[in-house]
Design a protein around this motif. Structure first.
Motif, PDB file in Angstrom:
ATOM      1  N   ILE A   1      33.786  42.818  48.110  1.00 18.52           N
ATOM      2  CA  ILE A   1      34.611  41.866  47.381  1.00 18.52           C
ATOM      3  C   ILE A   1      35.500  42.624  46.400  1.00 18.52           C
ATOM      4  O   ILE A   1      35.249  43.788  46.088  1.00 18.52           O
ATOM      5  CB  ILE A   1      33.759  40.820  46.614  1.00 18.52           C
ATOM      6  CG1 ILE A   1      32.825  41.522  45.614  1.00 18.52           C
ATOM      7  CG2 ILE A   1      32.975  39.950  47.578  1.00 18.52           C
ATOM      8  CD1 ILE A   1      32.077  40.565  44.693  1.00 18.52           C
ATOM      9  N   LEU A   2      36.521  41.949  45.912  1.00 19.01           N
ATOM     10  CA  LEU A   2      37.397  42.531  44.898  1.00 19.01           C
ATOM     11  C   LEU A   2      36.842  42.190  43.519  1.00 19.01           C
ATOM     12  O   LEU A   2      36.532  41.024  43.252  1.00 19.01           O
ATOM     13  CB  LEU A   2      38.814  41.998  45.051  1.00 19.01           C
ATOM     14  CG  LEU A   2      39.497  42.342  46.392  1.00 19.01           C
ATOM     15  CD1 LEU A   2      40.852  41.646  46.493  1.00 19.01           C
ATOM     16  CD2 LEU A   2      39.654  43.841  46.538  1.00 19.01           C
TER      17      LEU A   2
ATOM     18  N   ASP B   1      39.357  39.647  41.349  1.00 15.83           N
ATOM     19  CA  ASP B   1      40.155  38.621  42.042  1.00 15.83           C
ATOM     20  C   ASP B   1      39.273  37.404  42.296  1.00 15.83           C
ATOM     21  O   ASP B   1      38.571  37.312  43.305  1.00 15.83           O
ATOM     22  CB  ASP B   1      40.701  39.184  43.352  1.00 15.83           C
ATOM     23  CG  ASP B   1      41.733  38.260  44.006  1.00 15.83           C
ATOM     24  OD1 ASP B   1      41.670  37.041  43.761  1.00 15.83           O
ATOM     25  OD2 ASP B   1      42.585  38.773  44.754  1.00 15.83           O
TER      26      ASP B   1
ATOM     27  N   ALA C   1      36.935  32.572  47.975  1.00 17.62           N
ATOM     28  CA  ALA C   1      37.129  32.407  49.419  1.00 17.62           C
ATOM     29  C   ALA C   1      35.956  33.004  50.199  1.00 17.62           C
ATOM     30  O   ALA C   1      35.470  32.400  51.173  1.00 17.62           O
ATOM     31  CB  ALA C   1      38.436  33.068  49.847  1.00 17.62           C
ATOM     32  N   THR C   2      35.473  34.169  49.773  1.00 17.13           N
ATOM     33  CA  THR C   2      34.328  34.795  50.440  1.00 17.13           C
ATOM     34  C   THR C   2      33.087  33.925  50.325  1.00 17.13           C
ATOM     35  O   THR C   2      32.354  33.720  51.304  1.00 17.13           O
ATOM     36  CB  THR C   2      34.044  36.179  49.812  1.00 17.13           C
ATOM     37  OG1 THR C   2      35.167  37.033  50.020  1.00 17.13           O
ATOM     38  CG2 THR C   2      32.806  36.813  50.442  1.00 17.13           C
TER      39      THR C   2
ATOM     40  N   GLN D   1      40.019  34.382  43.055  1.00 16.82           N
ATOM     41  CA  GLN D   1      40.411  33.591  44.208  1.00 16.82           C
ATOM     42  C   GLN D   1      39.829  34.176  45.498  1.00 16.82           C
ATOM     43  O   GLN D   1      39.325  33.440  46.359  1.00 16.82           O
ATOM     44  CB  GLN D   1      41.941  33.523  44.312  1.00 16.82           C
ATOM     45  CG  GLN D   1      42.449  32.592  45.405  1.00 16.82           C
ATOM     46  CD  GLN D   1      43.968  32.457  45.376  1.00 16.82           C
ATOM     47  OE1 GLN D   1      44.630  33.005  44.515  1.00 16.82           O
ATOM     48  NE2 GLN D   1      44.509  31.701  46.330  1.00 16.82           N
ATOM     49  N   ALA D   2      39.892  35.504  45.616  1.00 17.63           N
ATOM     50  CA  ALA D   2      39.349  36.156  46.811  1.00 17.63           C
ATOM     51  C   ALA D   2      37.838  36.016  46.875  1.00 17.63           C
ATOM     52  O   ALA D   2      37.264  35.780  47.951  1.00 17.63           O
ATOM     53  CB  ALA D   2      39.752  37.626  46.823  1.00 17.63           C
TER      54      ALA D   2
ATOM     55  N   THR E   1      31.418  45.736  45.274  1.00 19.47           N
ATOM     56  CA  THR E   1      32.786  46.230  45.142  1.00 19.47           C
ATOM     57  C   THR E   1      32.837  47.672  45.662  1.00 19.47           C
ATOM     58  O   THR E   1      31.800  48.309  45.856  1.00 19.47           O
ATOM     59  CB  THR E   1      33.237  46.180  43.675  1.00 19.47           C
ATOM     60  OG1 THR E   1      32.276  46.874  42.860  1.00 19.47           O
ATOM     61  CG2 THR E   1      33.345  44.744  43.188  1.00 19.47           C
TER      62      THR E   1
END
Length: 371
Positions: free
Chosen positions: A59-60, A63, A69-70, A65-66, A33
């Protein structure tokens, strides 16, 4: 087949470093992060020095969902590779997202149990492997952001002084006030760097100091003269002013089989500032990734709030340098009578060994190094 190992970067570098060294991947993916960039860069530098290729991906932290996705993109990118994942670090939400994606994909999932020194495989098969990687002390400090610049590597003078060191330790136990008198012989608040050498140190004419002078002369450390000793250089002055106790603790630690010990480690903290802060570690002791920082004092810790200052300094410095695998110890050549200092140290997780207990310091170190 290429082996890719994925880690979540956190404040604690050791779980990621040990897992990567243990599973020995070809490539490491670091998920970090924004507030962990420095930690990620240090870990990247360390792993590259061990022959691994490394890439970092931001990365967040909260989050899912994010993060999902990563991880999905990484699965696609490394579809033809063996993938292992260490979920020890990161925020709970990020770690959960990573866990879900790679669990569903049937990949190897690991968690580092720092207390029991085991690498736990969570999936696809559950097992617990002992961590067999041992991090050298200087590497351990480096990965925590402290860049060692020097330490006492020439131990011949330390060994030469050992009989005198033992004498001073017994003197501190039996007659602690004499250690204060010895320190005071240099002058109140006088820096030994300001003295002209050879320097004649005047000692009070008592039996113990006469014996000390004779020992210093016998082992070729200083010349005995009427009323004191002639100190040849600043090193010997520093030794008599209190460094002898650091040597005593170091020798006790170094005598333990399977233990690494370093004396007087000096270096700087890696920061973004132009002037990096400098620190010194009296004695560092390590075994099986367990690390001890021992701060050594010959001064009267009971006097004028000195003990509280020592505790706060040790606590702050130890937390930065040791992480989850470390322990902080205050070693005092003289007994500490202030009950507040003992209680405060216990609350801070700092062990104290003082007075006559220093005779058993090697046994205490062995106990402390056990999980």
């Amino acid at each position: 087949m290429k082996h890719v190992h994925l880690c979540l970067v956190s404040d604690q570098p050791m779980p990621n470093a040990t897992s990567a060294l243990q599973v020995r991947p070809d490539h490491v993916e670091l998920l970090y992060t924004k507030d962990k960039i420095d930690q990620g860069l240090r870990l990247e530098e360390f792993l590259k020095s061990r022959g691994m290729t490394v890439r970092g991906t931001e990365i967040l932290p909260y989050d899912m969902q994010a993060v999902t996705a990563t991880c999905t993109q990484l699965l696609q990118e490394y579809a033809d590779c063996r993938i292992s994942v260490n979920i020890t670090g990161g925020t709970k939400l990020a770690a959960l997202a990573v866990f879900q994606v790679f669990l569903k994909a049937g990949k190897e999932l690991y968690y580092v149990d720092t207390h029991n020194r085991t690498l736990i495989c969570l999936s696809p098969d559950h097992r617990e492997d002992p961590i067999t990687i041992a991090m050298p002390i200087l590497d351990y400090l480096d990965i925590h952001g402290f860049r060692p610049e020097s330490h006492t590597s020439d131990l011949q003078p330390v060994m030469q002084r050992q009989p005198v060191t033992q004498f001073l330790a017994e003197l501190a136990i039996r007659k602690p006030k004499l250690i204060g008198m010895l320190n005071g012989s240099f002058g109140v608040n006088r820096d030994v760097k300001d003295l002209n050498y050879p320097y004649t140190l005047q000692l009070q004419q008592i039996r113990e100091f006469t014996g000390l002078a004779m020992l210093l002369a016998k082992y070729g450390i200083a010349h005995q003269t009427a009323g004191g000793v002639i100190l040849p250089n600043i090193e010997i002055a520093q030794y008599l002013r209190g460094f002898w106790f650091e040597e005593y603790v170091y020798l006790a630690a170094a005598s333990i089989p399977g233990v690494e010990a370093k004396l007087n480690v000096i270096g700087r903290w890696e920061t973004r500032r132009k002037e990096e802060p400098k620190n010194e570690f009296d004695v560092m002791v390590g075994a099986d990734n367990r690390m001890l920082y021992i701060s050594c004092k010959t001064s009267n810790i009971d006097r004028g709030g000195a003990g509280r200052e020592h505790l706060y300094e040790l606590d702050s410095l130890g937390d930065k340098a040791l992480g989850l695998f470390g322990k902080k110890i205050l070693a005092s050549a003289r007994s500490i009578g202030d009950s507040y200092i003992h209680a405060r140290a216990a609350n801070m997780g700092i062990e104290i060994i003082d007075g006559a207990k220093i005779r058993d310091i090697s046994k205490r170190i062995e106990t402390w190094l056990k999980p």
